[in-house]
Motif scaffolding. Structure first.
Motif, PDB file in Angstrom:
ATOM      1  N   GLU A 191      78.795  69.216  75.168  1.00 21.88           N
ATOM      2  CA  GLU A 191      78.062  68.820  76.379  1.00 21.88           C
ATOM      3  C   GLU A 191      76.730  69.565  76.510  1.00 21.88           C
ATOM      4  OE1 GLU A 191      81.139  70.041  76.265  1.00 21.88           O
ATOM      5  OE2 GLU A 191      81.469  71.615  77.774  1.00 21.88           O
ATOM      6  N   LEU A 226      78.235  60.338  69.625  1.00 24.12           N
ATOM      7  CA  LEU A 226      79.140  60.117  70.765  1.00 24.12           C
ATOM      8  C   LEU A 226      80.554  60.576  70.410  1.00 24.12           C
ATOM      9  CD1 LEU A 226      77.934  56.577  71.926  1.00 24.12           C
ATOM     10  CD2 LEU A 226      77.495  58.763  73.058  1.00 24.12           C
ATOM     11  N   ARG A 268      76.874  63.356  75.270  1.00 28.95           N
ATOM     12  CA  ARG A 268      76.754  62.347  76.308  1.00 28.95           C
ATOM     13  C   ARG A 268      75.721  61.304  75.866  1.00 28.95           C
ATOM     14  NH1 ARG A 268      73.973  64.430  80.002  1.00 28.95           N
ATOM     15  NH2 ARG A 268      73.447  66.249  78.788  1.00 28.95           N
TER      16      ARG A 268
END
Ligand SMILES: [Zn+2]
Length: 362
Positions: free
Chosen positions: A235, A316, A321
């Motif tokens: 992330e 992904l 993201r």
């Protein structure tokens, strides 16, 4: 019957020429060629969606393609606009414009920015071009660039300032570092360059993804290696997919589809069938029917692979993201004046370099 008037009204926009739809593809790119029809082979046998979705082959994530910047030393290169706020990060994708190479341009035209030590070019020109790119991106021509000997694998190596200029460079298709003061560089001339940065841990990586490396999951494996080496959390990562051959121009054989199908459940979504515009084939289909090997594509159809989307899917899958992934949105084969393209030049091409690094003292 009450639906008839509505269908008539919508008929016109649905049947506008393909060229019209490509108008929003960017100022120079024109990925959709008139006169060809296409369909996603993943949709075979299912109800077909609207025409527009089928020809929208370059994933558009709401960001326009960046314009090339002109450095004071004459080098034209592409930044990632969304990354300009990351003051600690050096990054950029080169074009063929600027530089001293004479091997791939017409006599009398200005020199070019070939960054690969190709047999046709002089090593002195390439070395000088690499210094020009380093200067354009970092402000210092002496910034070392860690390169790799690319072999279409899923091998990733860790680089540092000490080993950046090692000769010969290590065999790999991904290179990463958390050391400031050097650039990582991958070379391409149609293959897909992918740059990744960890905003939290301040680590960076560059990957070279042709179809063979993509089938071997170079990018997915590379992000996994960043987690291992630097403790990167997906992330916190941002990625940029640089200029490469796009689906408009990337005609591939059945063996490529077979290789992707053996590895990815979503493989068929990466390919479209395009009608072959060859007038001889259209006029004399029997001629080519007789030459067709058993089990191959029907005559008059070509498979086109979306290698950019394939690598976006791997980012992904690795946990990034969607909004953290920036595509350059440019096709090297469609813009041979701006980029070196192996296909567009019939194999006689220089190389662009995609670079990323950590600015010291930030
Ligand atoms: Zn193209």
């Amino acid at each position: 019957m009450q639906y008839a008037p509505r269908m008539n009204r919508s008929a016109k926009p649905e049947h506008k020429p393909l060229d019209g739809v490509s108008a929003n593809a960017g100022p120079i790119a024109s990925p959709v060629r008139a006169g060809r029809s296409r369909k996603s082979i993943g949709q075979a046998g299912r109800a077909r969606g609207p025409e527009r979705a089928e020809i929208d082959e370059i994933p558009r994530l709401g960001k326009p393609a960046p314009e090339p910047q002109l450095a004071a030393n004459g080098v034209r290169w592409l930044p990632v606009p969304a990354w300009n706020r990351l003051g600690w990060l050096w990054h950029g994708f080169s074009t063929r414009m600027g530089g001293l190479s004479r091997a791939y341009c017409a006599e009398g035209s200005p020199g070019e920015l070939n960054l690969g030590f190709t047999p046709a070019d002089s090593a002195e020109a390439v070395a000088a071009n690499r210094r020009l790119l380093a200067e354009a991106v970092t402000g210092d021509a002496a910034t070392p660039i860690a390169t790799i000997r690319q072999i279409h694998s899923n091998i990733v190596v860790v680089a540092g300032r000490e080993t950046a200029n090692r000769k010969p460079p290590p065999k790999a298709d991904g290179v990463m570092t958390d050391e400031p003061g050097l650039l990582l560089g991958v070379l391409t001339a149609d293959c897909i360059p992918v740059l990744v940065a960890d905003r939290k841990r301040r680590a960076v990586a560059a990957f070279h993804a042709g179809w063979r490396g993509t089938v071997q999951r170079i990018v997915e494996a590379g992000v996994g290696r960043m987690r291992l080496e630097f403790g990167s959390a997906p992330e916190d990562l941002v990625a940029a997919i640089g200029p490469g051959i796009s689906q408009c121009c990337y005609n591939v054989g059945d063996e490529v589809l077979a290789a992707f199908e053996s590895q990815f459940a979503y493989a068929r979504e990466l390919f479209v069938e395009v009608e072959d515009p060859d007038p001889v084939r259209v006029r004399y289909p029997m001629l080519f029917l007789n030459q067709r090997a058993p089990g191959h594509q029907p005559v008059g159809r070509k498979l086109h692979l979306n290698l950019i989307e394939a690598n976006r899917r791997q980012l992904l899958a690795a946990g990034l993201r969607p909004a953290a992934i920036q595509p350059a949105g440019r096709c090297t084969s469609c813009q041979p004046g701006l980029f070196f393209s192996h296909r567009a030049s019939g194999g006689h091409a220089g190389r662009m370099m995609s670079v990323i690094g950590i600015r010291p003292g930030r």
